[in-house]
Structures are given as C-alpha cells and as structure tokens.
Design a protein around this motif. Sequence first.
Motif, PDB file in Angstrom:
ATOM      1  N   UNK A  17     -17.085  -4.536  -0.223  1.00 45.30           N
ATOM      2  CA  UNK A  17     -17.854  -5.573  -0.969  1.00 45.30           C
ATOM      3  C   UNK A  17     -17.034  -5.960  -2.094  1.00 45.30           C
ATOM      4  N   UNK A  18     -17.075  -4.977  -3.256  1.00 46.24           N
ATOM      5  CA  UNK A  18     -16.539  -5.319  -4.291  1.00 46.24           C
ATOM      6  C   UNK A  18     -14.902  -5.697  -4.265  1.00 46.24           C
ATOM      7  N   UNK A  19     -14.134  -5.229  -3.582  1.00 46.07           N
ATOM      8  CA  UNK A  19     -12.811  -5.559  -3.260  1.00 46.07           C
ATOM      9  C   UNK A  19     -12.453  -6.784  -2.606  1.00 46.07           C
ATOM     10  N   UNK A  20     -13.500  -7.017  -1.616  1.00 45.14           N
ATOM     11  CA  UNK A  20     -13.342  -8.157  -0.758  1.00 45.14           C
ATOM     12  C   UNK A  20     -13.712  -9.303  -1.927  1.00 45.14           C
ATOM     13  N   UNK A  21     -14.741  -9.200  -2.571  1.00 47.65           N
ATOM     14  CA  UNK A  21     -15.277 -10.298  -3.484  1.00 47.65           C
ATOM     15  C   UNK A  21     -14.109 -10.647  -4.413  1.00 47.65           C
ATOM     16  N   UNK A  22     -13.320  -9.587  -4.954  1.00 48.94           N
ATOM     17  CA  UNK A  22     -12.265  -9.629  -5.975  1.00 48.94           C
ATOM     18  C   UNK A  22     -10.992 -10.608  -5.311  1.00 48.94           C
ATOM     19  N   UNK A  23     -10.837 -10.142  -3.951  1.00 48.02           N
ATOM     20  CA  UNK A  23      -9.566 -10.880  -3.398  1.00 48.02           C
ATOM     21  C   UNK A  23     -10.034 -12.316  -3.164  1.00 48.02           C
ATOM     22  N   UNK A  24     -11.163 -12.664  -2.837  1.00 44.10           N
ATOM     23  CA  UNK A  24     -11.676 -13.996  -2.610  1.00 44.10           C
ATOM     24  C   UNK A  24     -11.422 -14.674  -4.082  1.00 44.10           C
TER      25      UNK A  24
END
Length: 215
Positions: A17-24
């Motif tokens: 979740x944190x990495x996906x949010x950062x990617x977005x």
Amino acid sequence: MNMSQQRGRAARTTERSPSRRAELIATGRKLFADTSYDALSMDDIARHAGVAKGLIYYYFKNKRGYYLAIIEDAVAGLTELAGSTRDLAPYARVRHTVDGYLRYAQHHQAAYRAIVTGGVGFDAEVLAIRDAVRDRMLTTIALGAWGRADLPPLARTALVGWLCSVEGVTLDWIREQLLPRETVGELLVRGLGDTLRLIEEYEPDCPAPPGPQSG
C-alpha cells in the motif's frame, strides 16, 4: 482460496500500500507538470498510471484529494532539502537552506509553482500548505541565524518580506533559466544578510550572524 492464503494475500496488499500510493503520487506529479488540473480526468490519470480508477479513489477519494496529496508530498521534499544542518556555522546553515530551496525548485518546477502560487485557482487548502512551508522556512532561518525558533514581530515581518522576494526571484529564475543556481543563491543569501542586519538595528537580541569572512 483457504483462510491462510487469504491472510497472506491481505498481508502482501498491506505491505504494498505505501509503495503503491507513492507510485501514484509520482505519476501524478509528472502528469500535472505537463497538463492543467482541469484538463485531466480521473480516467486520464488511471490510464497513465496503469491502474483501475477505483484504486485512485481508494487512496485519495477524488481528484482534489489526489492533487492535494501531490502538493503535500512536494512540500515534504522542499522542506527536507531546505532544512538546516546543525553541525554547520550560522552563515553556512543559511547558505545550505537557500541552496536546498533552489535545488528543489530547479528539479521540481511544476510542484514548486503550485506551492508558491496557490495551486488551482488559489485553492485555500494549497495556500494553507504554502503558508506552512513559509513558517517552516522562517523557523529554519531563525534557528540557523539565532539558534531560536521564536521570532519577534519585527523580525518575522522582515523575514516574510525577504521570503516573498525569494519566491518571486525563484519563479523568474526557473522560468527564464538565465543564471546558474549558485549565482542566484548568492544574491538571495546577500539579501538575507542585509535583512538580518536591518533586524539587528531594531532587535538587538537578534544579532546578524557573521559572514564567511568573519565566521
């Protein structure tokens, strides 16, 4: 799928979740750098990010929430790069702060413009974020110059005036790109030195830090 597999999948999703949010957010920063806020739809954003639109709603609720998250992320990067370094002498701290500020503006121009100019149509929430950046910068300068975070009213007013000029100079510099960063930084540092000496005349408890020649 048994319960153990479901728990494992849920754990992996939580970890991502944190990495996906950062990617977005990283994708959004690139998109808003080239395209205006109004010109981008959630469908456009999802397509560029290569995700389902619902995922963006899951993390940010709506396009405005997404945009504000991008601005807040930009602010975190700006204040981190512009932060003072405690093991440096006062003048060097100030120079480090200004250089970090300019480096950020140079390499994240769209985000910097959004922070300084108030984002979409002078958005009140973006303006509040900008004011928080200003307060952080004022505290950094005060700690670097005097080793204290509290500012007498006159000192604060004078430093706000200097900081507003920094924003104007920086916006012009990243638009025109006519001067090296080091030259712009030196101009701003010297302007700050003049401001600090003026403050000292009215507030003796806030002496201007020595320059490189005397420090």
